[in-house]
Design a protein around this motif. Structure first.
Motif, PDB file in Angstrom:
ATOM      1  N   LEU A 122     -17.807  -2.808  -7.722  1.00 26.48           N
ATOM      2  CA  LEU A 122     -16.909  -1.656  -7.700  1.00 26.48           C
ATOM      3  C   LEU A 122     -16.101  -1.618  -6.414  1.00 26.48           C
ATOM      4  CD1 LEU A 122     -15.894   0.972  -8.962  1.00 26.48           C
ATOM      5  CD2 LEU A 122     -17.866   2.147  -7.938  1.00 26.48           C
ATOM      6  N   LYS A 123     -16.786  -1.835  -5.317  1.00 21.48           N
ATOM      7  CA  LYS A 123     -16.090  -1.807  -4.026  1.00 21.48           C
ATOM      8  C   LYS A 123     -15.043  -2.916  -3.943  1.00 21.48           C
ATOM      9  CE  LYS A 123     -16.959  -1.896   0.955  1.00 21.48           C
ATOM     10  NZ  LYS A 123     -17.991  -1.966   2.013  1.00 21.48           N
ATOM     11  N   MET A 124     -15.412  -4.086  -4.410  1.00 21.57           N
ATOM     12  CA  MET A 124     -14.488  -5.210  -4.325  1.00 21.57           C
ATOM     13  C   MET A 124     -13.312  -5.033  -5.275  1.00 21.57           C
ATOM     14  SD  MET A 124     -17.116  -8.412  -3.932  1.00 21.57           S
ATOM     15  CE  MET A 124     -15.839  -9.557  -3.494  1.00 21.57           C
ATOM     16  N   LEU A 125     -13.571  -4.432  -6.433  1.00 19.83           N
ATOM     17  CA  LEU A 125     -12.465  -4.147  -7.343  1.00 19.83           C
ATOM     18  C   LEU A 125     -11.500  -3.143  -6.735  1.00 19.83           C
ATOM     19  CD1 LEU A 125     -14.302  -4.022 -10.796  1.00 19.83           C
ATOM     20  CD2 LEU A 125     -12.752  -5.784  -9.963  1.00 19.83           C
ATOM     21  N   ARG A 144       6.913   4.124  -3.379  1.00 15.97           N
ATOM     22  CA  ARG A 144       6.294   5.364  -2.864  1.00 15.97           C
ATOM     23  C   ARG A 144       4.974   5.644  -3.587  1.00 15.97           C
ATOM     24  NH1 ARG A 144       7.876   8.426   1.500  1.00 15.97           N
ATOM     25  NH2 ARG A 144       7.293  10.280   0.288  1.00 15.97           N
ATOM     26  N   GLN A 145       4.948   5.430  -4.916  1.00 17.33           N
ATOM     27  CA  GLN A 145       3.713   5.676  -5.674  1.00 17.33           C
ATOM     28  C   GLN A 145       2.594   4.711  -5.247  1.00 17.33           C
ATOM     29  OE1 GLN A 145       4.848   5.322  -9.754  1.00 17.33           O
ATOM     30  NE2 GLN A 145       6.138   7.171  -9.756  1.00 17.33           N
ATOM     31  N   LEU A 146       2.955   3.451  -5.032  1.00 17.39           N
ATOM     32  CA  LEU A 146       1.946   2.475  -4.601  1.00 17.39           C
ATOM     33  C   LEU A 146       1.379   2.845  -3.242  1.00 17.39           C
ATOM     34  CD1 LEU A 146       3.673  -0.852  -5.710  1.00 17.39           C
ATOM     35  CD2 LEU A 146       1.649   0.184  -6.735  1.00 17.39           C
ATOM     36  N   LEU A 147       2.237   3.274  -2.361  1.00 15.89           N
ATOM     37  CA  LEU A 147       1.764   3.654  -1.018  1.00 15.89           C
ATOM     38  C   LEU A 147       0.880   4.890  -1.083  1.00 15.89           C
ATOM     39  CD1 LEU A 147       4.998   2.968   1.049  1.00 15.89           C
ATOM     40  CD2 LEU A 147       2.870   1.659   1.070  1.00 15.89           C
ATOM     41  N   GLN A 148       1.184   5.816  -1.984  1.00 16.59           N
ATOM     42  CA  GLN A 148       0.308   6.987  -2.152  1.00 16.59           C
ATOM     43  C   GLN A 148      -1.063   6.559  -2.699  1.00 16.59           C
ATOM     44  OE1 GLN A 148       2.498   9.685  -4.655  1.00 16.59           O
ATOM     45  NE2 GLN A 148       3.985  10.246  -3.057  1.00 16.59           N
ATOM     46  N   ALA A 149      -1.061   5.530  -3.627  1.00 18.02           N
ATOM     47  CA  ALA A 149      -2.331   5.030  -4.170  1.00 18.02           C
ATOM     48  C   ALA A 149      -3.164   4.354  -3.078  1.00 18.02           C
ATOM     49  CB  ALA A 149      -2.063   4.054  -5.303  1.00 18.02           C
ATOM     50  N   THR A 150      -2.509   3.627  -2.165  1.00 15.04           N
ATOM     51  CA  THR A 150      -3.264   2.996  -1.081  1.00 15.04           C
ATOM     52  C   THR A 150      -3.951   4.018  -0.203  1.00 15.04           C
ATOM     53  OG1 THR A 150      -1.279   2.940   0.292  1.00 15.04           O
ATOM     54  CG2 THR A 150      -1.744   0.999  -1.042  1.00 15.04           C
ATOM     55  N   VAL A 151      -3.316   5.140  -0.042  1.00 15.36           N
ATOM     56  CA  VAL A 151      -3.938   6.203   0.772  1.00 15.36           C
ATOM     57  C   VAL A 151      -5.212   6.700   0.100  1.00 15.36           C
ATOM     58  CG1 VAL A 151      -3.618   8.541   1.690  1.00 15.36           C
ATOM     59  CG2 VAL A 151      -1.748   6.897   1.799  1.00 15.36           C
ATOM     60  N   VAL A 152      -5.142   6.894  -1.234  1.00 20.50           N
ATOM     61  CA  VAL A 152      -6.321   7.373  -1.970  1.00 20.50           C
ATOM     62  C   VAL A 152      -7.446   6.333  -1.921  1.00 20.50           C
ATOM     63  CG1 VAL A 152      -7.178   8.099  -4.218  1.00 20.50           C
ATOM     64  CG2 VAL A 152      -4.904   8.806  -3.472  1.00 20.50           C
ATOM     65  N   LEU A 153      -7.092   5.034  -2.118  1.00 22.83           N
ATOM     66  CA  LEU A 153      -8.103   3.975  -2.098  1.00 22.83           C
ATOM     67  C   LEU A 153      -8.710   3.823  -0.708  1.00 22.83           C
ATOM     68  CD1 LEU A 153      -6.321   1.269  -4.289  1.00 22.83           C
ATOM     69  CD2 LEU A 153      -8.336   2.603  -4.901  1.00 22.83           C
ATOM     70  N   CYS A 154      -7.926   3.944   0.313  1.00 21.56           N
ATOM     71  CA  CYS A 154      -8.471   3.858   1.676  1.00 21.56           C
ATOM     72  C   CYS A 154      -9.456   4.982   1.945  1.00 21.56           C
ATOM     73  CB  CYS A 154      -7.331   3.909   2.692  1.00 21.56           C
ATOM     74  SG  CYS A 154      -6.402   2.379   2.801  1.00 21.56           S
ATOM     75  N   GLN A 155      -9.130   6.157   1.429  1.00 18.32           N
ATOM     76  CA  GLN A 155     -10.073   7.269   1.597  1.00 18.32           C
ATOM     77  C   GLN A 155     -11.377   6.987   0.853  1.00 18.32           C
ATOM     78  OE1 GLN A 155      -7.873  10.678   0.225  1.00 18.32           O
ATOM     79  NE2 GLN A 155      -6.638  10.841   2.108  1.00 18.32           N
ATOM     80  N   SER A 156     -11.266   6.402  -0.366  1.00 24.62           N
ATOM     81  CA  SER A 156     -12.471   6.088  -1.141  1.00 24.62           C
ATOM     82  C   SER A 156     -13.296   4.997  -0.460  1.00 24.62           C
ATOM     83  CB  SER A 156     -12.072   5.639  -2.547  1.00 24.62           C
ATOM     84  OG  SER A 156     -13.203   5.241  -3.283  1.00 24.62           O
ATOM     85  N   LEU A 157     -12.611   3.999   0.106  1.00 31.16           N
ATOM     86  CA  LEU A 157     -13.304   2.889   0.766  1.00 31.16           C
ATOM     87  C   LEU A 157     -13.627   3.181   2.220  1.00 31.16           C
ATOM     88  CD1 LEU A 157     -11.174  -0.071  -0.677  1.00 31.16           C
ATOM     89  CD2 LEU A 157     -13.507   0.524  -1.295  1.00 31.16           C
ATOM     90  N   ARG A 158     -13.152   4.317   2.684  1.00 32.90           N
ATOM     91  CA  ARG A 158     -13.405   4.708   4.077  1.00 32.90           C
ATOM     92  C   ARG A 158     -12.906   3.635   5.052  1.00 32.90           C
ATOM     93  NH1 ARG A 158     -19.608   7.107   3.696  1.00 32.90           N
ATOM     94  NH2 ARG A 158     -19.162   8.696   2.111  1.00 32.90           N
ATOM     95  N   CYS A 159     -11.701   3.215   4.814  1.00 32.65           N
ATOM     96  CA  CYS A 159     -11.103   2.230   5.691  1.00 32.65           C
ATOM     97  C   CYS A 159      -9.648   2.608   5.924  1.00 32.65           C
ATOM     98  CB  CYS A 159     -11.196   0.832   5.092  1.00 32.65           C
ATOM     99  SG  CYS A 159     -10.251   0.644   3.565  1.00 32.65           S
ATOM    100  N   THR A 160      -9.079   2.125   6.972  1.00 29.03           N
ATOM    101  CA  THR A 160      -7.677   2.392   7.308  1.00 29.03           C
ATOM    102  C   THR A 160      -6.819   1.260   6.776  1.00 29.03           C
ATOM    103  OG1 THR A 160      -7.922   1.256   9.408  1.00 29.03           O
ATOM    104  CG2 THR A 160      -8.315   3.632   9.390  1.00 29.03           C
ATOM    105  N   SER A 161      -5.721   1.624   6.188  1.00 28.23           N
ATOM    106  CA  SER A 161      -4.826   0.623   5.614  1.00 28.23           C
ATOM    107  C   SER A 161      -3.819   0.164   6.640  1.00 28.23           C
ATOM    108  CB  SER A 161      -4.117   1.215   4.398  1.00 28.23           C
ATOM    109  OG  SER A 161      -3.145   0.342   3.923  1.00 28.23           O
ATOM    110  N   ARG A 162      -3.633  -1.104   6.711  1.00 28.63           N
ATOM    111  CA  ARG A 162      -2.632  -1.637   7.637  1.00 28.63           C
ATOM    112  C   ARG A 162      -1.232  -1.309   7.154  1.00 28.63           C
ATOM    113  NH1 ARG A 162      -5.559  -5.942   6.143  1.00 28.63           N
ATOM    114  NH2 ARG A 162      -3.684  -6.922   5.301  1.00 28.63           N
ATOM    115  N   SER A 163      -1.079  -1.174   5.873  1.00 26.75           N
ATOM    116  CA  SER A 163       0.261  -1.035   5.311  1.00 26.75           C
ATOM    117  C   SER A 163       0.772   0.401   5.315  1.00 26.75           C
ATOM    118  CB  SER A 163       0.270  -1.557   3.873  1.00 26.75           C
ATOM    119  OG  SER A 163      -0.167  -2.902   3.855  1.00 26.75           O
TER     120      SER A 163
END
Length: 685
Positions: free
Chosen positions: A480-483, A545-564
């Motif tokens: 799950l985490k890797m996906l 813009r939608q993809l960047l908003q999704a990265t924010v949600v995934l980073c919060q779920s993975l508890r990591c900071t996104s470089r992008s």
């Protein structure tokens, strides 16, 4: 005395001729008597009945010796002698004395004695019946006769003795109980001489006799019937027949004895094999029940079993040899031994096959245990590797590496599943074999040993199942985490791609969207295409813009900071603002061009006969102003919010567009002049 012989010649009455050669040396009467006895024992009774003619060769002897010999004949063979011919020397002996003496003793001697010279001997005996010594033609070799006689005597003695021995052995084997026959054969089993040698001697002697009979002697004289009587050819044949008969019986006795001995030896060896296999061999297998708890332990048990098999192989080799011997005896077809042989063969085969089956069963069991432990060890190593992979935090560089890691994880999990399935199959097969182990336990209770083995196998399988379940749970979480990480990287990659696409649209807008059209209609078409182009850019911007908003949600779920999130978004906004400014400038230029072309086309399409339409010159001034404004905008760059500047197309492209506008402005100016000329000519007229 050595030459005292029967030459084979006959007198006129068909009586045998006996020659006694005398020499100058002293003659032993005892030896002479013994020799005469021997010679007289050779002819048959029928020959003896015809009487003997004795030739006493006194040419080399003294008269008193001759007289003694003649007198001795009275004591030795008075009844068989019919005539004595004394061969006298030519120069000695007083004829009257000698003749008178023998004549006086004639009645007392019982036979006639004649003194005769060698050359006159043929008056009484035919020349063909006399040897060359007496002027005859009868060929006679005394040494040859003596040698053959010695051979005959030896053969007769040996064959007679051998016949007695063989008869004793053969008769002893035909009478009495089995024990008595065996005792008799043990005591007299081997004859004193070799029967084959004696038979060969007899056959050679008989062959020589038959050859002399049909081919004649070496001198060419045909065979005399006397040879058959002297050399006793019938006696040789009779002895050979008796020998062959007794020897054949003896060979059968030997064969029976050999067969009995062989049967006893086989029976003894069979019992040795059976006793060892059912004793020490079975005891070795009784003590081997474990299967080991590891590969090394199973291999040690296999090595021990190979040592046991090696010991059994020696006895199995004896079994093969015995089986061949028994088969050979069975093929011989002796009915009296068939039952016993078949019973021995069956007993031996049953024990050997049972023991071989037990060895094979034990070997298969240990091999199955080794395979089970090998699969268990491989599965344990796979689980350790999978667990080690799961315990390491995932820090991939991109989505591809995450996909590769995820694929490797899935492959390891699949390999573990296959390994566990193989372990279960091996374990079940091993359990099935263990359940059959009691079938050859020889009454031994193997419940305890089997329970230990079964508990060990089931324990290993349960332990591997638990470890595999724990790894599966951890794999689910890691998957799950890797996906999510794959999705995050995908969103980041797609957002960066959206920026690239938007940049490419901006670049295309600046470099290719430079034409203003040749007329109003074309310009309007360009304007419409531009609006669609802007819609595509707008969609690209919204997608990013939608993809960047999704990265924010995934980073919060993975508890990591996104470089992008801090890099791609500003780039996207910056490119979009540049595109917006450029698009607006493009729209403004196209709209101005539409106005310019529309007004110019209107003016140019008006007819000169309608000057009232151009009463006012404002339209010409307006189009000149629009054209100049449009030409001015073509030379002005697009200024972005950050202060940077960009030109549409190349200078040559802009010059071409400006030249087209100037040409149309010239046409409008010419039109204006044409309209003004009529106004100038009217006052003059």
């Amino acid at each position: 005395l050595l030459f005292l012989s029967e030459t084979g010649g006959k007198d006129r009455r068909s009586g045998l001729i006996l020659t006694i050669p005398l020499c100058l040396e002293q003659t032993s009467m005892d030896e002479l008597s013994v020799t005469l006895d021997y010679l007289l024992s050779i002819p048959s009774e029928k020959c003896k009945a015809r009487g003997f003619t004795v030739i006493v060769d006194g040419r080399k002897s003294q008269w008193n010796v001759v007289k003694t010999v003649v007198l001795m004949l009275q004591n030795v063979v008075p009844a068989e002698v019919s005539l004595v011919c004394v061969v006298k020397p030519d120069e000695f002996w007083d004829k009257k004395v000698t003749h008178f003496c023998f004549w006086k003793e004639k009645d007392r001697l019982g036979f006639e004695v004649i003194l005769v010279s060698a050359n006159k001997l043929t008056r009484y005996i035919e020349p063909c019946q006399l040897t060359e010594d007496f002027g005859g033609t009868l060929t006679y070799d005394h040494m040859d006769w003596l040698n053959k006689r010695l051979v005959f005597e030896k053969f007769t003695k040996e064959s007679t003795s051998l016949l007695d021995e063989l008869a004793l052995i053969n008769n002893g084997s035909d009478k009495g109980t089995q024990q008595e026959r065996e005792r008799s054969m043990d005591l007299n089993f081997l004859p004193s001489v070799d029967p084959e040698t004696v038979l060969q001697t007899g056959h050679e002697l008989l062959s020589e006799l038959q050859q002399r009979r049909f081919n004649g002697s070496d001198g060419g004289v045909s065979w005399s019937p006397m040879d058959d009587e002297l050399l006793a050819q019938p006696q040789v044949m009779k002895l050979l027949d008796s020998l062959r008969e007794q020897y054949t019986r003896y060979q059968e006795v030997c064969r029976q004895r050999s067969k009995r001995t062989q049967l006893e030896e086989i029976q003894q060896k069979v019992m040795q094999v059976v006793n060892w296999l059912e004793g020490p061999g079975s005891e070795q297998l009784r003590t081997q029940w474990g299967i080991g708890d590891s590969i090394r332990a199973s291999q040690a048990l296999q090595q021990k079993h190979e040592e046991i098999e090696s010991q059994h192989s020696e006895w199995f080799a004896v079994y093969v040899e015995l089986n061949q011997q028994i088969a050979a005896l069975l093929n011989a077809g002796d009915e009296e031994d068939l039952v016993e042989l078949k019973a021995l063969q069956q007993q031996l085969s049953d024990v050997c096959y049972r023991q071989a089956s037990q060895l094979e069963f034990r070997q298969n069991l240990l091999q199955a245990a080794l395979e089970f432990h090998s699969v268990a060890q491989d599965l344990s190593q796979q689980l350790d590797g999978l667990l080690g992979m799961l315990c390491v935090d995932v820090a991939p560089a991109d989505g591809a590496s995450i996909q590769q890691t995820l694929k490797l994880l899935e492959e390891k999990l699949k390999s573990v599943d296959l390994g566990l399935q193989g372990l279960r199959e091996k374990g079940q097969s091993l359990l099935d074999q263990i359940s059959n182990q009691a079938s050859w336990a020889y009454g031994k209770d193997v419940t305890i040993e089997n329970k230990e083995n079964v508990d060990h196998i089931q324990g290993v399988m349960e332990d591997m199942q638990l470890r595999k379940q724990r790894c599966e749970d951890m794999v689910d979480v890691r998957r799950l985490k890797m996906l999510q990480m794959v999705q995050l990287f995908k969103c980041e990659e797609d957002a960066a791609q959206a920026v690239e696409w938007l940049s490419e649209l901006l670049d295309a807008l600046l470099k290719t969207h430079i034409r203003l059209g040749d007329d109003a209609q074309e310009t309007k078409v360009l304007l419409e295409k531009h609006r669609k182009f802007v819609d595509v850019a707008q969609s690209t911007y919204d997608y990013g813009r939608q993809l960047l908003q999704a990265t924010v949600v995934l980073c919060q779920s993975l508890r990591c900071t996104s470089r992008s999130s801090g890099d791609t978004l500003p780039r996207l906004n910056r490119v979009w603002k540049q595109f917006t400014v450029t698009s607006e400038e493009r729209v403004h230029r196209l709209e101005t061009a539409v106005a310019f072309h529309s007004t110019a086309e209107k003016i140019l399409q008006e007819c000169p006969e309608q000057p009232e339409a151009f009463n006012e010159m404002d339209e010409f001034d307006e189009i000149e102003a629009v054209g100049k404004s449009l030409l001015d905008r073509l030379t002005v760059p697009v200024v972005y919010p950050d202060g940077s500047e960009q030109y549409f197309g190349s200078p040559s492209d802009m010059a071409s567009a400006a030249e087209h506008i100037r040409e149309k402005m010239k046409l409008v100016s010419l039109k204006k002049q044409q309209l003004r000329q009529p106004e100038a000519t009217t006052p003059e007229s």
